[in-house]
Design an enzyme around this catalytic site. Structure first.
Site, short mmCIF file in Angstrom:
data_model
loop_
_atom_site.label_atom_id
_atom_site.label_comp_id
_atom_site.label_asym_id
_atom_site.label_seq_id
_atom_site.Cartn_x
_atom_site.Cartn_y
_atom_site.Cartn_z
N ASN A 9 0.86 -1.18 0.00
CA ASN A 9 0.00 0.00 0.00
C ASN A 9 0.90 1.23 0.00
O ASN A 9 1.47 1.59 1.03
CB ASN A 9 -0.90 -0.04 1.26
N TRP A 10 1.01 1.84 -1.16
CA TRP A 10 1.92 2.99 -1.28
C TRP A 10 1.35 4.24 -0.61
O TRP A 10 2.05 5.23 -0.45
CB TRP A 10 2.19 3.30 -2.76
N HIS A 98 -9.49 1.00 5.22
CA HIS A 98 -8.21 1.25 5.89
C HIS A 98 -8.47 2.21 7.05
O HIS A 98 -9.31 3.11 6.96
CB HIS A 98 -7.21 1.85 4.91
N GLU A 100 -6.95 4.68 8.05
CA GLU A 100 -6.78 6.10 7.71
C GLU A 100 -8.05 6.64 7.06
O GLU A 100 -8.39 7.82 7.23
CB GLU A 100 -5.55 6.25 6.80
N GLU A 170 -5.09 -4.89 10.74
CA GLU A 170 -4.09 -3.84 10.93
C GLU A 170 -4.36 -3.13 12.25
O GLU A 170 -5.20 -2.22 12.30
CB GLU A 170 -4.17 -2.83 9.78
N SER A 216 3.63 -1.84 10.48
CA SER A 216 5.09 -1.91 10.69
C SER A 216 5.66 -3.29 10.37
O SER A 216 6.60 -3.75 11.02
CB SER A 216 5.46 -1.49 12.12
N GLY A 237 2.95 -1.04 4.32
CA GLY A 237 2.94 0.39 4.01
C GLY A 237 4.34 0.88 3.67
O GLY A 237 4.84 0.69 2.56
N GLY A 238 4.99 1.48 4.67
CA GLY A 238 6.30 2.11 4.45
C GLY A 238 7.32 1.26 3.71
O GLY A 238 8.02 1.74 2.80
P1 13P Z 1 3.12 0.57 7.71
O1 13P Z 1 3.64 -0.72 7.13
O2 13P Z 1 3.82 1.78 7.18
O3 13P Z 1 3.02 0.51 9.19
O4 13P Z 1 1.60 0.71 7.16
C1 13P Z 1 0.77 -0.36 7.25
C2 13P Z 1 -0.46 -0.05 6.49
O5 13P Z 1 -1.22 0.82 6.86
C3 13P Z 1 -0.71 -0.80 5.25
O6 13P Z 1 -1.98 -0.58 4.78
#
Ligand code: 13P
Length: 259
Positions: A9-10, A98, A100, A170, A216, A237-238
């Protein structure tokens, strides 16, 4: 045996030029590997979806996913992008719910259920995200929260449609914080989610459905997370926007998938 999935997930990162470089770097790294024994899904920002779907991949097969879609089918909804539009450019997956989007865009379980309906109607696979915030875990309410997210957002689907769905656990406190859930915490929640699927549907469905861990997850901890019996891969994510890390995570999933 469920095959592993690694989904990147960029989020809202990378310019177009940076995205092109990242894809080229990922493909170069894949060239040096045997074919991966896992499914890979890349979820770039919306304007870059076609960059990914247009790629001529040789050995390694990528799937492409969106990060969001509209709850509506079509029409006067300025700024929205429908599941039908996504499907028309060969996008087969879409992240839904998600944390967010739940937090910053006020998306409720009920709205998310509608988004999932639009995706299923267009033969796409939702990647439905669930997870508790820190206060909920500290109060011992994490199972209750995830149960409600599943029941209100996903479990309205019938037995056929649920087969096309991927669930991502998540924990919100682990997203972007560097504070990963322990393998035991991840396994405990994944087993709980699978038991809920069994209760709502049946054992065969529970055995088939893929449940990804996100929060993470990185090249250092992927193996121990993905080795848990109910963890079928990761939503990254990251680390998904760093070519070396992403390919390493895919490779780790592939090795476990072969065992
Ligand atoms: P991180 O891997 O940056 O913690 O993000 C996870 C995420 O929200 C993937 O959708």
């Amino acid at each position: 045996m469920r095959s592993k999935i690694v989904a990147g997930n960029w989020k809202m990162n990378l310019t177009f030029a940076e995205a092109e470089t990242l894809v080229d770097d990922i493909l170069d790294l894949f060239d040096d590997q045997d074919e991966m024994n896992c499914e890979i899904i890349i979820c770039p920002p919306l304007p870059y979806l076609e960059l990914l779907t247009d790629y001529e991949f040789d050995e390694q097969q990528f799937n492409v996913g969106a990060q969001n879609c509209s709850a509506y089918d079509k029409g006067a909804y300025t700024g929205e992008v429908s599941a039908k539009i996504l499907k028309s450019i060969d996008v087969d997956y879409c992240i839904v719910g998600h944390s967010e989007r739940r937090k910053y865009f006020g998306e409720t379980n009920e709205v998310l259920a509608e988004k999932i309906n639009r995706l299923i109607e267009n033969n796409m696979s939702p990647i439905y995200c669930v997870g508790e915030v820190l206060e909920e875990r500290e109060a011992g309410r994490h199972f209750e929260v995830v149960k409600e997210q599943l029941e209100k957002g996903l479990f309205h689907l019938d037995g056929d449609a649920i087969y096309d769905t991927i669930i991502a656990y998540e924990p919100v406190w682990a997203i972007g914080t560097g504070k990963t859930a322990t393998p035991e915490q991840a396994q405990e929640m994944h087993a709980f989610i699978r038991s809920m699927v069994k209760e709502r549907y049946d054992e065969a469905t529970a055995d088939e459905i893929r449940i990804l861990y996100g929060g993470s997850c990185n090249a250092q901890n992927a193996t121990e997370l993905f080795s848990q019996p109910d963890v079928d891969g990761g939503l990254i994510g990251g680390a998904s926007i760093k070519a070396n890390d992403f390919v390493s995570i895919c490779q780790q999933a592939s090795v476990i998938g072969k065992e």
